[in-house]
Write a protein that holds these residues in place. Structure first.
Motif, mmCIF file in Angstrom:
data_model
loop_
_atom_site.group_PDB
_atom_site.id
_atom_site.type_symbol
_atom_site.label_atom_id
_atom_site.label_comp_id
_atom_site.label_asym_id
_atom_site.label_seq_id
_atom_site.Cartn_x
_atom_site.Cartn_y
_atom_site.Cartn_z
ATOM 1 N N ALA A 1 -2.753 12.724 14.433
ATOM 2 C CA ALA A 1 -3.340 13.082 13.150
ATOM 3 C C ALA A 1 -4.763 13.569 13.389
ATOM 4 O O ALA A 1 -5.443 13.124 14.330
ATOM 5 N N LYS A 2 -5.173 14.510 12.539
ATOM 6 C CA LYS A 2 -6.542 15.001 12.565
ATOM 7 C C LYS A 2 -7.220 14.551 11.283
ATOM 8 O O LYS A 2 -6.684 14.738 10.192
ATOM 9 N N THR A 3 -8.396 13.964 11.407
ATOM 10 C CA THR A 3 -9.088 13.390 10.248
ATOM 11 C C THR A 3 -10.360 14.170 9.959
ATOM 12 O O THR A 3 -11.026 14.678 10.870
ATOM 13 N N ILE A 4 -10.660 14.252 8.661
ATOM 14 C CA ILE A 4 -11.874 14.907 8.203
ATOM 15 C C ILE A 4 -12.547 13.965 7.220
ATOM 16 O O ILE A 4 -12.066 13.774 6.096
ATOM 17 N N ALA A 5 -13.640 13.360 7.659
ATOM 18 C CA ALA A 5 -14.400 12.450 6.794
ATOM 19 C C ALA A 5 -15.345 13.265 5.930
ATOM 20 O O ALA A 5 -16.154 14.052 6.438
#
Length: 452
Positions: free
Chosen positions: A411-415
């Motif tokens: 998964a790729k996360t963007i905060a």
């Protein structure tokens, strides 16, 4: 021409009259291009003032929110030998279902009737405890009887001693009376003898008084003997009193010693019974461990130790299982420099591997294929990869995560951080400045309350 002269020809001569002038001066394509450049510049200027959401990106994997929902390896608490498998990889098992059967490999547990024989030993030792208890009770009764008999004997001997003392007093009084009688008899004899010498009394009277004097002396000697005998009886009574105390003290001490020995044997036997009961419980529990069961409902992932007849040690992993009821989460890692920008409860966008997505990192509202999450835990100690681990849970206010997601997928996360103009973000990126320090409104409110 460069058109740098102060004498401009186009003002004095009409260039449209010439053939080349007609071809060049009448064409207007460069005007549209200039308009396009002007429009593009205006649009670009407007875009530079549009809002842009600062963010921190990271790579992560899908995991579970609770530790008991993560894949686990089933182990055996005892060493053994695989005898039979009841499952295969990929099947679903309920909690308590038997996965495989094993057998003992230690010679101490080869006896099939070990539990029954241990129970027989417990029964025999328990009966010994009862026998010792009965012996202790009998000795207690014997000690009570000896104490009662000692009390009676001592009372009897004290009575004899009292009688002897009274007899001594009586004989002492009689002895004093005999002494007084002797003095009287001697006085009378001397008086009669004096009178007889003077011729006033006859010899017969003197002889009678002498006889009476001798009788009085004999009574005195007899009374002295009685007095001494009475004193001797007192001494004998005192000796008898001491003898009774010593004799019964010895008997009572021997009985108490036997009682304490019986009690010691009883306690030792009770300890042996407790030890045997402990061994009995351990043997029963060990027999139940010969069947390896599923700790929770789930799917058998992989047999880590396969085959029949293979021996293994205690604690060795035999098969892995994936729980069926799980709460999905994503663990991602952030750089130490970005850690102060992450807080619990912050919103995060996630792109799962295998799910198509169109992402505008600065415009999350127009992105497609991403799913919402929020920060639920932040690791307190740096991981081995030099970053801090952050755990993300699904956002209940956003789209539900896909059902086909499996634990362990990427998964790729963007905060999402603070909203700034695009020109500011470009300026920050060019200068390699960190994002703006941002704290959620909930944290600010909570800090204010704490201060109050």
């Amino acid at each position: 021409m460069l058109n740098i002269s102060h004498n401009q020809i186009n003002k004095k001569v009409d260039l449209n009259k010439f053939k080349s002038g007609k071809k060049i001066m009448n064409r207007e394509y460069y005007k549209y291009f200039n308009r396009f450049l002007l429009t593009a510049a205006i649009i670009l200027l407007i875009v530079l003032f549009l809002p842009w959401t600062q963010n921190i990106t990271g790579q992560g994997i899908v995991t579970t929110l609770k530790p008991n929902q993560r894949p686990q390896a089933i182990q055996s608490q005892i060493p053994g030998r695989i005898e039979e498998w009841f499952v295969q990889e990929g099947v679903f098992v309920n909690k308590g279902d038997t996965i495989l059967r094993i057998s003992e490999v230690k010679s101490d547990y080869f006896d099939d009737k070990l539990v029954e024989r241990t129970n027989d030993q417990i029964v025999a030792k328990s009966q010994s405890v009862v026998a010792y208890n009965s012996k202790v009770e009998a000795l207690n009764r014997q000690i009570s009887a000896l104490l009662n008999e000692q009390s009676l004997k001592l009372e009897q001997t004290r009575n004899k001693l009292l009688q002897a003392n009274l007899k001594v007093k009586s004989d002492s009084i009689d002895l004093e009376a005999s002494k007084t009688n002797l003095k009287i008899a001697e006085t009378q004899f001397n008086r009669i003898k004096t009178l007889q010498t003077e011729g006033l009394k006859a010899v017969k009277d003197v002889e009678e008084k002498r006889l009476k004097l001798q009788e009085t002396q004999a009574k005195l000697v007899s009374q002295e003997n009685k007095y001494l005998a009475s004193k001797n009886n007192v001494i004998n009574a005192e000796i008898e009193l001491s003898r009774i105390k010593a004799s019964y003290g010895d008997k009572i001490s021997k009985a108490q010693s036997d009682m304490f020995t019986a009690q010691s044997s009883q306690y030792d036997t009770e300890a042996q019974v407790t030890k045997l009961e402990n061994a009995y419980s351990n043997y029963k529990r060990r027999n139940s461990l010969l069947f390896v069961t599923a700790p929770q409902s789930g799917y058998i992932n992989r047999a880590l130790t396969g085959g029949i007849g293979i021996t293994f040690k205690e604690g060795q992993e035999l098969v892995s299982i994936m729980p069926s009821q799980i709460d999905l989460a994503v663990e991602t890692f952030v750089r130490p420099i970005d850690l102060p920008l992450i807080h619990k409860g912050e919103k995060v966008r996630i792109q799962f591997d295998g799910w198509p997505a169109i992402i505008f990192s600065g415009w999350p509202n127009v992105s497609y294929g991403t799913y919402g999450a929020k920060v639920v835990a932040i690791e307190r100690y740096i991981s081995s990869n030099g970053k801090y681990r952050v755990l993300l849970a699904p956002d209940s206010e956003d789209h539900t995560w896909p059902d086909a997601i499996r634990v362990g997928s990427g998964a790729k996360t963007i905060a999402l951080l603070e909203d700034v103009p695009i020109w500011f973000e470009l300026w920050r990126q060019i200068n390699s400045f960190p994002p703006n320090y941002y704290e959620p409104q909930t944290n600010k409110t909570a800090s204010k309350k704490d201060k109050k």
